[in-house]
Every structure is written in structure tokens, then in C-alpha cells.
Design a protein around this motif. Structure first.
Motif, mmCIF file in Angstrom:
data_model
loop_
_atom_site.group_PDB
_atom_site.id
_atom_site.type_symbol
_atom_site.label_atom_id
_atom_site.label_comp_id
_atom_site.label_asym_id
_atom_site.label_seq_id
_atom_site.Cartn_x
_atom_site.Cartn_y
_atom_site.Cartn_z
ATOM 1 N N GLN A 32 11.352 -0.730 3.279
ATOM 2 C CA GLN A 32 11.298 -0.189 4.640
ATOM 3 C C GLN A 32 10.525 -1.095 5.593
ATOM 4 O OE1 GLN A 32 10.103 3.888 4.598
ATOM 5 N NE2 GLN A 32 10.755 4.273 6.692
ATOM 6 N N HIS A 33 9.478 -1.762 5.092
ATOM 7 C CA HIS A 33 8.571 -2.448 6.019
ATOM 8 C C HIS A 33 8.306 -3.925 5.710
ATOM 9 C CE1 HIS A 33 7.662 1.381 7.877
ATOM 10 N NE2 HIS A 33 7.289 1.896 6.711
ATOM 11 N N HIS A 34 8.655 -4.415 4.525
ATOM 12 C CA HIS A 34 8.175 -5.741 4.139
ATOM 13 C C HIS A 34 9.257 -6.736 3.737
ATOM 14 C CE1 HIS A 34 4.023 -4.220 4.044
ATOM 15 N NE2 HIS A 34 4.519 -3.151 3.447
ATOM 16 N N SER A 59 8.513 7.655 -12.938
ATOM 17 C CA SER A 59 7.267 7.934 -12.226
ATOM 18 C C SER A 59 7.509 7.813 -10.728
ATOM 19 C CB SER A 59 6.182 6.951 -12.678
ATOM 20 O OG SER A 59 5.025 7.115 -11.879
ATOM 21 N N ILE A 60 6.800 8.606 -9.949
ATOM 22 C CA ILE A 60 6.995 8.608 -8.506
ATOM 23 C C ILE A 60 6.332 7.418 -7.832
ATOM 24 C CG2 ILE A 60 4.968 10.001 -7.928
ATOM 25 C CD1 ILE A 60 8.461 10.310 -6.377
ATOM 26 N N LEU A 61 5.212 6.922 -8.384
ATOM 27 C CA LEU A 61 4.454 5.861 -7.712
ATOM 28 C C LEU A 61 5.255 4.572 -7.516
ATOM 29 C CD1 LEU A 61 0.888 6.341 -9.243
ATOM 30 C CD2 LEU A 61 1.571 6.696 -6.871
ATOM 31 N N PRO A 62 5.901 4.024 -8.547
ATOM 32 C CA PRO A 62 6.703 2.818 -8.331
ATOM 33 C C PRO A 62 7.817 3.025 -7.308
ATOM 34 C CG PRO A 62 6.361 3.188 -10.675
ATOM 35 C CD PRO A 62 5.904 4.420 -9.961
ATOM 36 N N GLN A 63 8.387 4.217 -7.280
ATOM 37 C CA GLN A 63 9.457 4.483 -6.327
ATOM 38 C C GLN A 63 8.930 4.458 -4.887
ATOM 39 O OE1 GLN A 63 12.633 7.407 -7.574
ATOM 40 N NE2 GLN A 63 11.032 8.057 -9.003
ATOM 41 N N LEU A 64 7.742 5.012 -4.694
ATOM 42 C CA LEU A 64 7.150 5.004 -3.349
ATOM 43 C C LEU A 64 6.797 3.580 -2.909
ATOM 44 C CD1 LEU A 64 4.837 8.149 -3.552
ATOM 45 C CD2 LEU A 64 6.960 7.924 -2.244
ATOM 46 N N LEU A 65 6.323 2.760 -3.848
ATOM 47 C CA LEU A 65 6.004 1.374 -3.515
ATOM 48 C C LEU A 65 7.275 0.584 -3.194
ATOM 49 C CD1 LEU A 65 3.245 0.627 -6.187
ATOM 50 C CD2 LEU A 65 2.938 0.637 -3.704
ATOM 51 N N GLN A 114 0.851 -1.190 0.000
ATOM 52 C CA GLN A 114 0.000 0.000 0.000
ATOM 53 C C GLN A 114 0.883 1.234 0.000
ATOM 54 O OE1 GLN A 114 -2.566 -0.327 3.418
ATOM 55 N NE2 GLN A 114 -4.102 -1.501 2.292
ATOM 56 N N LEU A 115 0.411 2.243 -0.720
ATOM 57 C CA LEU A 115 1.158 3.496 -0.735
ATOM 58 C C LEU A 115 1.124 4.141 0.642
ATOM 59 C CD1 LEU A 115 0.057 5.106 -4.106
ATOM 60 C CD2 LEU A 115 2.372 4.443 -3.483
ATOM 61 N N PRO A 116 2.229 4.750 1.052
ATOM 62 C CA PRO A 116 2.202 5.497 2.308
ATOM 63 C C PRO A 116 1.216 6.661 2.218
ATOM 64 C CG PRO A 116 4.208 5.970 1.064
ATOM 65 C CD PRO A 116 3.517 4.840 0.363
ATOM 66 N N ASP A 117 0.868 7.209 3.349
ATOM 67 C CA ASP A 117 -0.075 8.332 3.379
ATOM 68 C C ASP A 117 0.503 9.525 2.637
ATOM 69 O OD1 ASP A 117 -1.911 6.897 4.840
ATOM 70 O OD2 ASP A 117 -1.059 7.510 6.764
ATOM 71 N N GLU A 146 0.674 16.094 -3.143
ATOM 72 C CA GLU A 146 2.090 15.768 -2.959
ATOM 73 C C GLU A 146 2.627 14.972 -4.139
ATOM 74 O OE1 GLU A 146 3.219 15.162 1.606
ATOM 75 O OE2 GLU A 146 1.397 14.052 1.048
ATOM 76 N N LEU A 147 1.825 14.020 -4.636
ATOM 77 C CA LEU A 147 2.255 13.226 -5.788
ATOM 78 C C LEU A 147 2.440 14.111 -7.020
ATOM 79 C CD1 LEU A 147 -0.036 10.057 -5.459
ATOM 80 C CD2 LEU A 147 2.411 10.213 -4.993
ATOM 81 N N ILE A 148 1.493 15.043 -7.217
ATOM 82 C CA ILE A 148 1.584 15.950 -8.362
ATOM 83 C C ILE A 148 2.835 16.823 -8.263
ATOM 84 C CG2 ILE A 148 0.498 17.931 -9.481
ATOM 85 C CD1 ILE A 148 -2.218 16.678 -8.753
ATOM 86 N N MET A 149 3.142 17.288 -7.049
ATOM 87 C CA MET A 149 4.328 18.113 -6.855
ATOM 88 C C MET A 149 5.604 17.320 -7.146
ATOM 89 S SD MET A 149 3.519 21.186 -6.316
ATOM 90 C CE MET A 149 5.172 21.751 -5.920
ATOM 91 N N HIS A 150 5.609 16.048 -6.720
ATOM 92 C CA HIS A 150 6.757 15.194 -7.018
ATOM 93 C C HIS A 150 6.956 15.056 -8.517
ATOM 94 C CE1 HIS A 150 8.350 13.868 -3.229
ATOM 95 N NE2 HIS A 150 7.194 13.385 -2.790
#
Length: 469
Positions: A371-373, A359-365, A137-140, A145-149
């Protein structure tokens, strides 16, 4: 086929026209791999040109390894890619179907089985099965924020700083390696990393050494860049120094591309002693090393030498490529490159000119996973893959009655086996019989190997399906 008027559709001198004609016939499948060409005298007579012109054209194509000339036998179309140099520019004259994937007859049948049957044992599929992909899941993060990234993508052309910091932590945890985040370039996977390297650090005609066999052999990007591939023999510890030295002496290798940990397709793990020897030899010869590490966290037993070659790199001669595609699936395309800052900067500039960035989304995932999994998930993945590998070996022994040979996998995704066959017809009979039962495999020829070898990706082994065979 060999009429003089056929030459006029191509530009240049007569020998250039003949060169283009032969390449055209090969590309269109009119001349097939292994086929013998008419003799020099016969070609000259049929085309109504001087024999010296024919000799010139054939020698050029032989030099690029598109043709093979055998003393006392004749001239043949090369049936392998080893040593072949193609031109890196696009031939706009070719019809659209030329740019489609060129599949062997067996690969075409595999594609048909995948399209027509729902439940198959797809051991030719080297990707992570969907049921083993972690739920992320994407972090909060707000939409703003995504658009700014995304708007700041130019400033983030090396990758998201927080992800690079997480990768540095991951490599410290996994390998006890200190990695400067300024020497990390985030990519959309290993294929993009390899593409950038071939475009930025190599030039058409350069000789590249790879393991033989190797999945690098199956990638079209090397030939698209006009590079020559040369295979280096391997034993159970990786490429041998003797074969490497011979290859360097004969072909003036510029770069070495290696997959040393659970190598694809053979599955070996290069020993630490061999890694150090290769680094020392390549330094003495001024040869760069590109190391592809896709599987090092998938060892089935402790104490295997899964440290990367980069660990012994004291002189910035090794470019390390990491990827998460074998852990979180190929749809989240994230990888990274560790290299000197100037190389990272130059390659990121190349990508910026030919691509829209990352793209920012794959990087956040990817950051969320690391970090957590990753600790818990990779342990579960190792256990599942080991069980599937053991089930596959048991089935192979039963199905082939002990006549198939292989090395038990130490980790990773693949088992490499030798079939009890001696001819092409016998190999195809075995493969077609398996295919009729819904079992697909990858032929060793796909990786530059010889008759009778197959790769089986046990992540897709399904006991319920195979038990019905």
C-alpha cells in the motif's frame, strides 16, 4: 553387504526385500551415486536367490529411475534426480540423521565457511540481503484487534480480505491484469503454495515438467510427494516447444512448473510469443501450468517482457504464484496463489487440515508494503542490484582473465556462468580456491545441470571484501 540374512530385516516377498535393501543402501550412503552394482548373476549367487527375482527387483528400481541399466555395461545408481520416483510415505525405520539436509561435500564446506568467517562474499545465498530489506511498521492496530483477527482465523482461511484486495490492485498496476479477489489464496510463501499443489492436484507417480536447469530441481517436496521430474531444454527465451513436445510424448507430463521471468538460475526472460505458444500447446495437451513469479518487478531496463504467463490464460489452466520474499525478506513469509475458485477452496481446506492457518502479523506487514512502500523501494532495489551485478561481472572478467562465460543479467537476483573446466577435479579446484578467499557460489549440479556451471547471487556481492582477493 550382499548376504541373504540382510534381506530378512525387510518385509514382503524376496524381490520386495531386495528392492528395500538396495534403497536402504542408497539412503545410508553405502551405495553412492554413479556406483555400479554387481551383475544379476553375481547378486543371485551372493544372496542365494533366483536370478529372476534379482531381475524383477532391478527392473522395478530402474522403472522408478533409482537405478540406471546400460546395455553391455551394467546397472548403476542414478546420480541425478531426473525421472526418479520415490515413495511418498515416510520410512520410519530410517535413523534420524537421514531426515537432515543431504549436502554435497562442497555445500558442507560452504556451511563451515559461513559459520567460521564473519566477512564473506556469499554469492551462494539467494535470499535478499538484510541491508536491502525495507523498514516496515505495523499500521495502528490494537492488541485486541490482532487477537480478534487470530480468533477468526478459520473465517479468514483464504487470507485477509484487505490484503487480497491490495494484491489485486498491485497486479492491476504491475501487469494490467484484472484479478478477482475470490481467486486469490494467501500463503506463507511459494514453498507452501507448491506443497499444497503437489498434495492436492497431483498424485504419486505423476510426471512433472520443469526447466532444465531449474531451482525446482533442488526442492525436496517433489520427491517427497512421489512425483517424477523431467527437464525441458531452454534457450534464451525459455523452454523450447520442441523439447516440451518431446518430453510430453515420452513421459505423459501432467503439469508444467515454470519460472519464466528472470529464471532461477539462468536468469532468462521468456518472450511473450513463447508464453502464448506454451499456453496454446499445453491447452491442446490438457496440461496445467504452475507459474512461479518471484522477480518480475526487478527488471534492470524497461520494455522487457515481464508480463506473467497468466496474462494469456483464457481457460483457467495457469496457476500463478506470487511472493514478496525477494522484496521484503524471507522472514516475513507471505505469498499468494491465483487460481480458479474451486481449486483455491480445495487447497485452503487441505492447509486447514494440516496447518494452523495463517498468522495475521505477516499479512498486515505485506499489506503495508504494497500500500505504501513498494513503488519507491522496488526502484531502489533495482538500482542497487544492477550496480552489484555490474560490479560482479567486472570482477569475474578480471579474476578469470576473460575465460569465464555468462549472459549479462537482465534483472532478478542471479548470474549463471560457465567455468573454464573440463573435469570434476578442475571444477572443485576452482571452487575451493574461491572458498579459501571467502567467496561462495552455487554449483549448477544443485539445479540439475552439468559440470562447470555455477550460479552467483549478486545481491550479496561486496566490493570491499572482493577487492582484498
Amino acid at each position: 553387504m550382499w548376504q541373504k540374512q540382510k534381506l530378512t530385516q525387510f518385509e514382503g516377498s524376496l524381490f520386495q526385500q531386495l528392492t528395500h535393501l538396495i534403497e536402504h543402501y542408497i539412503e545410508q550412503g553405502i551405495l553412492i551415486a554413479g556406483e555400479k552394482l554387481p551383475s544379476e548373476r553375481e547378486l543371485a549367487k551372493m544372496l542365494q536367490i533366483n536370478r529372476s527375482t534379482v531381475v524383477h527387483a532391478l527392473e522395478l528400481l530402474t522403472e522408478r529411475s533409482i537405478l540406471l541399466r546400460r546395455r553391455g555395461s551394467g546397472t548403476y545408481v542414478n546420480n541425478k534426480k531426473w525421472g526418479v520416483q520415490t515413495y511418498s510415505s515416510i520410512n520410519w525405520r530410517l535413523p534420524a540423521h537421514f531426515y537432515r539436509d543431504k549436502k554435497s561435500f562442497y555445500q558442507q564446506k560452504v556451511a563451515q565457511v559461513r559459520a567460521q568467517q564473519v566477512h564473506i562474499c556469499d554469492l551462494a545465498n539467494g535470499d535478499l540481503p538484510t541491508n536491502l530489506i525495507p523498514k516496515l511498521q505495523l499500521p495502528d492496530t490494537s492488541l485486541n484487534e490482532l487477537i480478534m483477527h487470530e480468533k477468526n482465523s478459520d473465517a479468514l482461511q483464504l487470507g485477509l480480505p484487505s490484503l487480497k484486495a491490495q494484491i489485486a490492485t498491485y497486479m492491476q498496476t504491475q501487469f494490467s491484469m484484472q484479478v478477482d479477489i475470490n481467486e486469490i489464496l494467501i500463503t506463507s510463501g511459494t514453498q507452501q503454495s507448491l506443497f499444497l499443489i503437489t498434495q492436492g492436484l497431483l498424485k504419486p507417480g505423476d510426471a512433472v515438467g520443469i526447466e532444465s536447469p531449474s531451482y525446482f530441481y533442488s526442492l525436496p517436496l517433489f520427491q517427497a510427494a512421489g512425483l517424477r521430474l523431467y527437464g525441458i531444454e531452454c534457450d534464451n527465451e525459455g523452454i523450447t516447444l520442441e523439447s516440451l513436445a518431446n518430453c510430453v510424448q515420452q513421459h505423459q507430463i501432467k503439469w508444467l512448473f515454470l519460472n519464466p521471468i528472470f529464471q532461477n538460475p539462468m536468469g532468462f526472460v521468456m518472450s511473450n510469443k513463447r508464453k502464448q505458444a506454451i499456453v496454446a500447446f499445453c491447452r491442446s495437451q490438457c496440461i496445467g501450468i504452475v507459474e512461479d513469479d518471484a522477480y518480475s518487478s526487478l527488471a534492470f531496463k524497461p520494455n522487457l517482457p515481464v508480463l506473467p504467463i497468466k496474462k494469456w490464460d483464457q481457460h483457467n489452466q495457469v496457476i500463478y504464484l506470487g511472493s514478496l520474499s525477494k522484496y521484503i525478506g524471507g522472514n516475513i513469509r507471505i505469498g499468494w496463489m491465483v487460481a480458479p475458485r474451486n481449486i483455491i477452496k480445495n487447497l485452503s481446506n487441505i492447509r486447514q487440515h494440516i496447518d494452523s492457518g495463517l498468522s495475521i502479523l505477516p499479512q498486515l506487514l505485506a499489506q503495508e508494503y504494497l500500500q505504501h512502500h513498494h513503488t519507491v523501494h522496488q526502484q531502489q532495489l533495482r538500482q542497487t542490484l544492477q550496480i552489484k551485478a555490474e560490479q560482479l561481472m567486472h570482477w569475474l572478467d578480471c579474476y578469470f582473465g576473460g575465460e569465464i562465460t555468462y549472459q549479462p543479467p537482465l534483472g532478478g537476483f542471479h548470474l549463471y556462468a560457465h567455468l573454464p573446466v573440463k573435469t570434476v577435479a578442475q571444477e572443485l579446484a576452482v571452487l575451493n580456491k574461491l572458498l579459501s578467499k571467502g567467496v561462495t557460489v552455487s554449483q549448477g549440479a544443485d539445479f540439475g545441470d552439468n559440470l562447470g556451471t555455477i550460479r552467483l547471487s549478486y545481491g550479496h556481492f561486496e566490493q570491499q571484501i572482493i577487492s582484498k582477493i
